[in-house]
Write a protein that holds these residues in place. Structure first.
Motif, PDB file in Angstrom:
ATOM      1  N   THR A  14       0.864  -1.175   0.000  1.00 47.88           N
ATOM      2  CA  THR A  14       0.000   0.000   0.000  1.00 47.88           C
ATOM      3  C   THR A  14       0.904   1.229   0.000  1.00 47.88           C
ATOM      4  O   THR A  14       1.910   1.260   0.695  1.00 47.88           O
ATOM      5  N   SER A  15       0.529   2.218  -0.796  1.00 47.23           N
ATOM      6  CA  SER A  15       1.411   3.366  -0.973  1.00 47.23           C
ATOM      7  C   SER A  15       0.604   4.650  -1.026  1.00 47.23           C
ATOM      8  O   SER A  15      -0.577   4.647  -1.361  1.00 47.23           O
ATOM      9  N   GLY A  16       1.260   5.759  -0.686  1.00 52.62           N
ATOM     10  CA  GLY A  16       0.581   7.051  -0.699  1.00 52.62           C
ATOM     11  C   GLY A  16      -0.298   7.226   0.528  1.00 52.62           C
ATOM     12  O   GLY A  16      -0.094   6.580   1.556  1.00 52.62           O
ATOM     13  N   GLY A  17      -1.288   8.086   0.417  1.00 52.46           N
ATOM     14  CA  GLY A  17      -2.198   8.316   1.534  1.00 52.46           C
ATOM     15  C   GLY A  17      -3.030   7.086   1.840  1.00 52.46           C
ATOM     16  O   GLY A  17      -3.464   6.380   0.933  1.00 52.46           O
ATOM     17  N   ASP A  18      -3.251   6.814   3.119  1.00 52.38           N
ATOM     18  CA  ASP A  18      -4.079   5.667   3.474  1.00 52.38           C
ATOM     19  C   ASP A  18      -5.538   5.943   3.129  1.00 52.38           C
ATOM     20  O   ASP A  18      -5.966   7.094   3.045  1.00 52.38           O
ATOM     21  N   ALA A  19      -6.291   4.878   2.913  1.00 55.10           N
ATOM     22  CA  ALA A  19      -7.707   5.000   2.570  1.00 55.10           C
ATOM     23  C   ALA A  19      -8.464   3.842   3.205  1.00 55.10           C
ATOM     24  O   ALA A  19      -8.001   2.698   3.144  1.00 55.10           O
ATOM     25  N   PRO A  20      -9.611   4.108   3.828  1.00 52.47           N
ATOM     26  CA  PRO A  20     -10.399   3.027   4.426  1.00 52.47           C
ATOM     27  C   PRO A  20     -10.772   1.975   3.378  1.00 52.47           C
ATOM     28  O   PRO A  20     -11.283   2.322   2.318  1.00 52.47           O
ATOM     29  N   GLY A  21     -10.488   0.742   3.670  1.00 56.79           N
ATOM     30  CA  GLY A  21     -10.744  -0.337   2.719  1.00 56.79           C
ATOM     31  C   GLY A  21      -9.472  -0.961   2.197  1.00 56.79           C
ATOM     32  O   GLY A  21      -9.504  -2.026   1.570  1.00 56.79           O
ATOM     33  N   MET A  22      -8.322  -0.338   2.464  1.00 53.08           N
ATOM     34  CA  MET A  22      -7.055  -0.924   2.029  1.00 53.08           C
ATOM     35  C   MET A  22      -6.855  -2.310   2.641  1.00 53.08           C
ATOM     36  O   MET A  22      -6.389  -3.237   1.976  1.00 53.08           O
ATOM     37  N   ASN A  23      -7.225  -2.461   3.907  1.00 52.80           N
ATOM     38  CA  ASN A  23      -7.061  -3.767   4.559  1.00 52.80           C
ATOM     39  C   ASN A  23      -7.971  -4.816   3.941  1.00 52.80           C
ATOM     40  O   ASN A  23      -7.593  -5.987   3.819  1.00 52.80           O
ATOM     41  N   ALA A  24      -9.148  -4.409   3.555  1.00 47.33           N
ATOM     42  CA  ALA A  24     -10.063  -5.345   2.896  1.00 47.33           C
ATOM     43  C   ALA A  24      -9.475  -5.804   1.559  1.00 47.33           C
ATOM     44  O   ALA A  24      -9.639  -6.966   1.161  1.00 47.33           O
ATOM     45  N   ALA A  25      -8.784  -4.898   0.869  1.00 43.09           N
ATOM     46  CA  ALA A  25      -8.141  -5.250  -0.396  1.00 43.09           C
ATOM     47  C   ALA A  25      -6.978  -6.209  -0.172  1.00 43.09           C
ATOM     48  O   ALA A  25      -6.808  -7.186  -0.912  1.00 43.09           O
ATOM     49  N   ILE A  26      -6.163  -5.938   0.854  1.00 43.08           N
ATOM     50  CA  ILE A  26      -5.047  -6.829   1.186  1.00 43.08           C
ATOM     51  C   ILE A  26      -5.583  -8.225   1.509  1.00 43.08           C
ATOM     52  O   ILE A  26      -5.062  -9.243   1.048  1.00 43.08           O
ATOM     53  N   ARG A  27      -6.627  -8.257   2.310  1.00 44.48           N
ATOM     54  CA  ARG A  27      -7.250  -9.534   2.688  1.00 44.48           C
ATOM     55  C   ARG A  27      -7.704 -10.312   1.453  1.00 44.48           C
ATOM     56  O   ARG A  27      -7.491 -11.525   1.343  1.00 44.48           O
ATOM     57  N   ALA A  28      -8.333  -9.597   0.516  1.00 46.20           N
ATOM     58  CA  ALA A  28      -8.818 -10.258  -0.699  1.00 46.20           C
ATOM     59  C   ALA A  28      -7.661 -10.796  -1.530  1.00 46.20           C
ATOM     60  O   ALA A  28      -7.742 -11.895  -2.084  1.00 46.20           O
ATOM     61  N   VAL A  29      -6.573 -10.022  -1.620  1.00 51.99           N
ATOM     62  CA  VAL A  29      -5.393 -10.466  -2.368  1.00 51.99           C
ATOM     63  C   VAL A  29      -4.852 -11.763  -1.774  1.00 51.99           C
ATOM     64  O   VAL A  29      -4.578 -12.738  -2.486  1.00 51.99           O
ATOM     65  N   VAL A  30      -4.689 -11.779  -0.461  1.00 51.07           N
ATOM     66  CA  VAL A  30      -4.102 -12.942   0.209  1.00 51.07           C
ATOM     67  C   VAL A  30      -4.988 -14.176   0.041  1.00 51.07           C
ATOM     68  O   VAL A  30      -4.516 -15.272  -0.320  1.00 51.07           O
ATOM     69  N   ARG A  31      -6.257 -14.034   0.272  1.00 53.65           N
ATOM     70  CA  ARG A  31      -7.133 -15.205   0.259  1.00 53.65           C
ATOM     71  C   ARG A  31      -7.429 -15.692  -1.161  1.00 53.65           C
ATOM     72  O   ARG A  31      -7.575 -16.892  -1.387  1.00 53.65           O
ATOM     73  N   LYS A  32      -7.496 -14.771  -2.118  1.00 51.71           N
ATOM     74  CA  LYS A  32      -7.680 -15.199  -3.507  1.00 51.71           C
ATOM     75  C   LYS A  32      -6.417 -15.893  -4.005  1.00 51.71           C
ATOM     76  O   LYS A  32      -6.501 -16.923  -4.703  1.00 51.71           O
ATOM     77  N   THR A  39      -3.145 -14.292   8.889  1.00 57.59           N
ATOM     78  CA  THR A  39      -2.563 -12.959   9.069  1.00 57.59           C
ATOM     79  C   THR A  39      -3.585 -11.863   8.821  1.00 57.59           C
ATOM     80  O   THR A  39      -3.595 -10.833   9.491  1.00 57.59           O
ATOM     81  N   VAL A  40      -4.450 -12.091   7.827  1.00 59.43           N
ATOM     82  CA  VAL A  40      -5.408 -11.049   7.435  1.00 59.43           C
ATOM     83  C   VAL A  40      -6.794 -11.267   8.050  1.00 59.43           C
ATOM     84  O   VAL A  40      -7.738 -10.552   7.709  1.00 59.43           O
ATOM     85  N   ALA A  41      -6.889 -12.235   8.950  1.00 60.55           N
ATOM     86  CA  ALA A  41      -8.172 -12.449   9.624  1.00 60.55           C
ATOM     87  C   ALA A  41      -8.528 -11.239  10.475  1.00 60.55           C
ATOM     88  O   ALA A  41      -7.654 -10.560  11.029  1.00 60.55           O
ATOM     89  N   ASP A  42      -9.799 -10.917  10.542  1.00 63.55           N
ATOM     90  CA  ASP A  42     -10.293  -9.824  11.392  1.00 63.55           C
ATOM     91  C   ASP A  42      -9.732  -8.467  10.973  1.00 63.55           C
ATOM     92  O   ASP A  42      -9.451  -7.603  11.802  1.00 63.55           O
ATOM     93  N   THR A  43      -9.562  -8.265   9.664  1.00 67.23           N
ATOM     94  CA  THR A  43      -9.040  -6.985   9.170  1.00 67.23           C
ATOM     95  C   THR A  43      -9.995  -6.284   8.202  1.00 67.23           C
ATOM     96  O   THR A  43      -9.795  -5.115   7.895  1.00 67.23           O
ATOM     97  N   ILE A  44     -11.018  -6.975   7.713  1.00 67.25           N
ATOM     98  CA  ILE A  44     -11.870  -6.396   6.671  1.00 67.25           C
ATOM     99  C   ILE A  44     -12.548  -5.110   7.146  1.00 67.25           C
ATOM    100  O   ILE A  44     -12.855  -4.219   6.346  1.00 67.25           O
ATOM    101  N   HIS A  45     -12.760  -4.985   8.453  1.00 63.32           N
ATOM    102  CA  HIS A  45     -13.490  -3.838   8.993  1.00 63.32           C
ATOM    103  C   HIS A  45     -12.569  -2.716   9.472  1.00 63.32           C
ATOM    104  O   HIS A  45     -13.048  -1.657   9.880  1.00 63.32           O
ATOM    105  N   ARG A  46     -11.266  -2.929   9.413  1.00 66.61           N
ATOM    106  CA  ARG A  46     -10.329  -1.961   9.985  1.00 66.61           C
ATOM    107  C   ARG A  46      -9.910  -0.895   8.969  1.00 66.61           C
ATOM    108  O   ARG A  46      -9.665  -1.191   7.791  1.00 66.61           O
ATOM    109  N   GLY A  47      -9.823   0.351   9.428  1.00 70.09           N
ATOM    110  CA  GLY A  47      -9.322   1.425   8.589  1.00 70.09           C
ATOM    111  C   GLY A  47      -7.809   1.395   8.535  1.00 70.09           C
ATOM    112  O   GLY A  47      -7.151   0.557   9.147  1.00 70.09           O
ATOM    113  N   GLY A  48      -7.220   2.336   7.802  1.00 74.52           N
ATOM    114  CA  GLY A  48      -5.768   2.383   7.674  1.00 74.52           C
ATOM    115  C   GLY A  48      -5.251   1.227   6.849  1.00 74.52           C
ATOM    116  O   GLY A  48      -5.960   0.666   6.002  1.00 74.52           O
TER     117      GLY A  48
END
Length: 319
Positions: free
Chosen positions: A8-26, A56-65
């Protein structure tokens, strides 16, 4: 492709963790490992890597940052810095990289692509200023944060019969200001894509006062300039008292909305699919609720303008 990197790069945005989670699990579903790069391109240069798993990405879909953290890297702008980043990525076994961020992040991604390193971009910025996609991850959450603030400010504006000028984020883009102003019922919305017409602003304020209106809300995109300067100019022209609220970084934080969680999940998963199928140099996005992919060069060459119909509607309803 058996090993994918994600940053993740640049300014943080809510939903970045949900994207990371999707990348890992897919990726896990498709038989690939994921290496997380901490602190964006700076971490790629420094070799700051960590293996990511479904746990690692469990319980992160709802977290900001962002659990991977983010930082800007001046060194990555140099040829030597980019060469070192590529060397570290390949040494770690990465065969491709998913970059979650805005246009600055995508410029770095395009450079890696041109060097022969497979890259896919995922748009994440509260500014929503990325061409090629209707929405970027984080925009909806930031919009709801801004509208909630406007709602609360309206209460005190009415109580004190004052003008309130609210400055929202957006750099050189008025996407957030326009949406927040329309949803929040602002009398005037000032955005960098359109010239400021102080005569029209004053006219609206005076008409409102004559109708017995107890307050007025003006939304200003930070790319237009300082809300304080707008306040001073209105005072000079009307002698009306106003108060300024600068929402600032509160717009970047908080739990992502359901919309942002779903969008991030869809985009993150699609980015993995493209990488493992041998596609590079693309950004995944959403148009008319359909996931699409666009050339990074096309994205970076374009400019996202505001929706003129929405802008006119906001003006029509601000009577």
């Amino acid at each position: 492709m058996k090993t994918i990197g994600v940053l993740t790069s640049g300014g943080d945005a809510p939903g970045m963790n949900a994207a990371i989670r999707a990348v890992v699990r897919k990726a896990q579903k498709l038989g690939a490992e994921v290496i997380g790069v901490a602190r964006g391109y700076a971490g790629l240069i420094q070799g700051d890597f960590r293996r990511l798993t479904s746990s690692t990405v469990a319980d992160t879909i709802h977290r900001g940052g962002t659990i991977l953290l983010t930082a800007r890297s001046e060194e990555f702008l140099t040829e030597a810095g980019r060469a070192r980043a590529l060397e570290n990525a390949r040494r770690e076994g990465m065969e491709g990289l998913i970059v979650i961020g805005g246009d600055g992040s995508f410029r770095g991604a395009l450079h890696l692509h041109k060097k022969g390193f497979p890259v896919i971009g995922v748009p994440a910025t509260i500014d929503n200023d990325i061409p090629g996609t209707d929405y970027a991850i984080g925009f909806d959450t930031a919009l709801n944060t801004a509208v909630e603030a406007i709602n609360k400010i309206r209460d005190t504006a009415t109580s004190h019969e004052r003008i309130f000028i609210i400055e929202v984020m957006g750099r050189g883009s008025g996407q957030l200001a326009l949406a927040a102003g329309l949803a929040g019922g602002a009398e005037s919305i000032l955005i960098p894509e359109r010239p400021i017409d102080y005569d029209e602003i004053v006219n609206r304020l005076e008409k409102g006062r004559k109708r017995g209106k107890l307050h007025s809300i003006i939304v200003v995109a930070e790319g237009v300039g300082s809300a304080l300067e707008v306040s001073k100019e209105i005072a000079r022209r009307t002698a009306l008292e106003s108060r300024v609220t600068i929402l600032g970084h509160i717009q970047r934080g908080g739990n992502p909305t359901a919309f942002d969680r779903i969008l991030a999940s869809r985009l993150g998963a699609r980015a993995v699919e493209l990488l493992v199928s041998g596609i590079s140099g693309k950004m995944v996005g959403i148009r008319e609720n359909r996931i699409v992919d666009v050339d990074l060069e096309e994205v970076l060459a374009g400019k996202k303008d505001i929706d003129q119909e929405v802008y006119e509607l906001a003006n029509d309803l601000a009577l």
